[in-house]
Design an enzyme around this catalytic site. Structure first.
Site, PDB file in Angstrom:
ATOM      1  N   GLU A 186      14.866  -3.656  -5.575  1.00  0.00           N
ATOM      2  CA  GLU A 186      13.645  -2.980  -5.481  1.00  0.00           C
ATOM      3  C   GLU A 186      14.136  -1.418  -6.294  1.00  0.00           C
ATOM      4  O   GLU A 186      15.441  -1.179  -6.268  1.00  0.00           O
ATOM      5  CB  GLU A 186      12.918  -2.689  -4.173  1.00  0.00           C
ATOM      6  N   TYR A 189       9.925   2.283   6.377  1.00  0.00           N
ATOM      7  CA  TYR A 189       9.148   3.275   6.986  1.00  0.00           C
ATOM      8  C   TYR A 189       8.034   2.852   8.042  1.00  0.00           C
ATOM      9  O   TYR A 189       7.782   3.637   9.012  1.00  0.00           O
ATOM     10  CB  TYR A 189       8.336   3.961   5.703  1.00  0.00           C
ATOM     11  N   HIS A 194       4.886   2.128  -3.968  1.00  0.00           N
ATOM     12  CA  HIS A 194       5.282   2.155  -4.941  1.00  0.00           C
ATOM     13  C   HIS A 194       4.523   1.502  -6.377  1.00  0.00           C
ATOM     14  O   HIS A 194       3.339   0.718  -6.010  1.00  0.00           O
ATOM     15  CB  HIS A 194       6.583   1.524  -5.193  1.00  0.00           C
ATOM     16  N   ASN A 240      10.787  -0.592 -10.583  1.00  0.00           N
ATOM     17  CA  ASN A 240      10.189  -1.733  -9.603  1.00  0.00           C
ATOM     18  C   ASN A 240       9.923  -3.015 -10.293  1.00  0.00           C
ATOM     19  O   ASN A 240       9.556  -4.066  -9.901  1.00  0.00           O
ATOM     20  CB  ASN A 240       9.001  -1.502  -9.026  1.00  0.00           C
ATOM     21  N   HIS A 293       3.461   9.897   9.651  1.00  0.00           N
ATOM     22  CA  HIS A 293       3.408  11.187   9.840  1.00  0.00           C
ATOM     23  C   HIS A 293       2.249  11.253  11.056  1.00  0.00           C
ATOM     24  O   HIS A 293       2.506  11.939  11.895  1.00  0.00           O
ATOM     25  CB  HIS A 293       3.030  12.104   8.747  1.00  0.00           C
ATOM     26  N   TYR A 314      14.287   4.221  -2.223  1.00  0.00           N
ATOM     27  CA  TYR A 314      13.319   5.513  -1.829  1.00  0.00           C
ATOM     28  C   TYR A 314      14.050   6.548  -3.202  1.00  0.00           C
ATOM     29  O   TYR A 314      14.910   6.904  -3.277  1.00  0.00           O
ATOM     30  CB  TYR A 314      13.972   5.998  -0.700  1.00  0.00           C
TER      31      TYR A 314
END
Length: 511
Positions: A466, A264, A448, A477, A210, A469
């Site tokens: 994994e 990400y 995570h 996990n 962000h 999302y």
């Protein structure tokens, strides 16, 4: 005379001093009114384009689109053909309600590719008309927000980047009325973003998607606005000050990784590479010696699953790169490594585009701009056996990452610190108290509860994967949970790792 009279009326209407509009008016007078590209660009005086290239660069760019950059240009050709064949899906909706009813980053993203295509292929009148309709609809909205998440500026940032980029690229094709309308909208949104930066959380955070997306949107908006209103220079300076701290922190990360994982991280690196290019081009500031930047290629390469088409899914992920990897790879090759590795790997990942239609085309314009054909393509030199890589800051080990054969077995293991070793030390040891306020300066929410987790792809097939999302549950996990526990939150009586149970990783839980 009629042009000046017309724009004085607009100035009075919006209560903006004439002195602020004079540079814009001069630009309007210098460029002939047209809805298509001028035939001889050498005889056109225009303040735009100026972001990534100038008008004098366009003829050579068009030539490269048919020669050295043909493969990259073809990506844009295919994208715009898809867009033209299904305008109801790709054009912004005609009403505000529909635009604001869903996460809408795709409209700004796709506009960048459309604008660049129109620059490279000026004879495609239908594409230029589509771009004009696209911008008219974007400019007509009262807001670019997503109404279910009004405190999240990310959708606004994507729209701002798209509008500012398209305004800059296509300026010679707009009428004076269009230029005025689009400029005022870009200026207004950029000004509001400037005010948000001073109070929003992303104005306090560092090294988070962000932060980079919103800051670089403000920076691009400021650069475009500054051509006509010099007050915008203050907005750009504020972004440079904030990101200077971010780049200083990145310089401490020795393995080129980002804590949010590979998927990400491309949100961040997409914006960061644009900032690094633009701040050098427009301010002469060179951050390209950053140590993190020098290692980032290896983070992208050694985290790939065999066959180059997917990536390890640690942290929030869909096993793909959210933002086009080709752009970042050719940038690293041209400005950092200069060894052909980036061009070579970019050619390997192009056959499988991003599955998301909101993101897959958004970096085509920068990939074209940054590609340096003189570097050629050079494969990473290594033996035929799978490679073991340790990302010491990230706390991840991969085996088989970057292997060319898709049937090679792949293994990963994670046992790292929150936000990686360097940033964890910065927070715990209070290393930069004048700039960093503990964990309030960071947001590892996409991590995570996955310490001591592992994945296994025998012969290239997913066997142990994994959590991708989703909700932050430890058991997703592949790590142990314990019970009975009196403090269990998610699935009593069993309890997993600190920070689990929520949509975002709760990094502020007591340790």
């Amino acid at each position: 005379e009629s042009l000046i009279t017309k724009h004085v009326y607009i100035t009075k209407k919006v209560k903006m001093p004439l002195r602020l509009l004079l540079p814009l008016l001069l630009g309007l007078l210098q460029v002939s009114i047209c809805s298509q590209w001028p035939e001889d660009l050498n005889n056109v005086r225009s303040p735009h384009p100026m972001l990534f290239f100038s008008l004098k660069d366009v003829p050579s760019m068009r030539e490269r689109a048919a020669t050295t950059h043909k493969v990259i240009a073809q990506q844009m050709v295919d994208a715009i053909e898809t867009m033209k064949s299904d305008t109801s899906s790709y054009l912004p909706p005609t009403d505000q309600a529909n635009f604001s009813s869903a996460w809408n980053e795709g409209y700004g993203n796709n506009l960048c590719a459309l604008a660049m295509y129109c620059v490279l292929f000026p004879n495609d009148k239908s594409a230029l008309e589509l771009a004009h309709v696209y911008m008219e609809r974007m400019a007509a909205y009262q807001s670019w927000e997503y109404r279910s998440m009004l405190n999240d500026e990310m959708p606004i940032s994507h729209s701002l980047v798209g509008m500012a980029t398209a305004f800059d690229f296509l300026y010679p094709t707009f009428s004076p009325k269009q230029r005025e309308k689009y400029f005022m909208r870009i200026r207004k949104t950029t000004s509001r973003h400037f005010e948000r930066l001073k109070r929003a959380t992303w104005g306090m955070y560092h090294i988070q998607n962000h932060v980079l997306n919103n800051c670089v949107a403000l920076f691009i908006g400021a650069l475009v606005t500054n051509v006509h209103d010099k007050r915008a220079d203050l907005w750009a300076q504020l972004v440079m000050g904030h990101l200077n701290v971010t780049l200083g922190l990145l310089n401490l990360i020795v393995d080129g990784s980002l804590d949010e994982g590979v998927a990400y991280s491309t949100y961040t690196s997409r914006s960061l590479t644009m900032f690094l290019f633009l701040v050098q081009k427009h301010f002469g500031i060179n951050f390209l010696g950053n140590f993190w930047l020098k290692q980032h290629f290896w983070f992208l390469y050694r985290s790939m699953l065999p066959g180059y088409q997917e990536t390890v899914g640690i942290a929030d992920s869909n096993t793909h790169w959210f933002y086009g990897l080709g752009s970042m790879l050719v940038f690293l090759d041209k400005y950092v490594m200069r060894n052909g590795y980036g061009n070579w790997l970019a050619a390997r990942v192009r056959p499988r585009p991003n599955p998301s239609k909101s993101q897959r085309w958004s970096t085509y314009h920068t990939e074209f701009i940054w590609y340096d054909e003189s570097l050629g393509e050079k494969a990473v030199e290594e033996g035929s056996e799978p490679h073991l890589t340790c990302f010491s800051d990230w706390g991840v080990v991969t085996y088989g990452g970057g292997a060319p054969n898709a049937t090679t077995s792949f293994l990963s293991f994670k046992a790292g610190m929150l936000h990686g070793r360097a940033i964890n030390a910065v927070v715990k040891e209070n290393l930069f108290p004048n700039h960093i306020n503990g964990w309030d300066s960071f947001n590892p929410g996409h991590e995570h509860p996955d310490q001591n987790s592992f994945t296994f792809w025998p012969h290239g097939r997913p066997f142990i994967t994994e959590a991708y999302y989703g909700p932050k549950f430890s058991f997703l996990n592949n790590v142990l949970t314990f019970g009975p526990s009196p403090t269990a939150k998610c699935f009593p009586p069993y309890e997993g790792q600190v920070g689990e149970c929520y949509r975002w990783f709760d990094w502020q839980s007591p340790e």
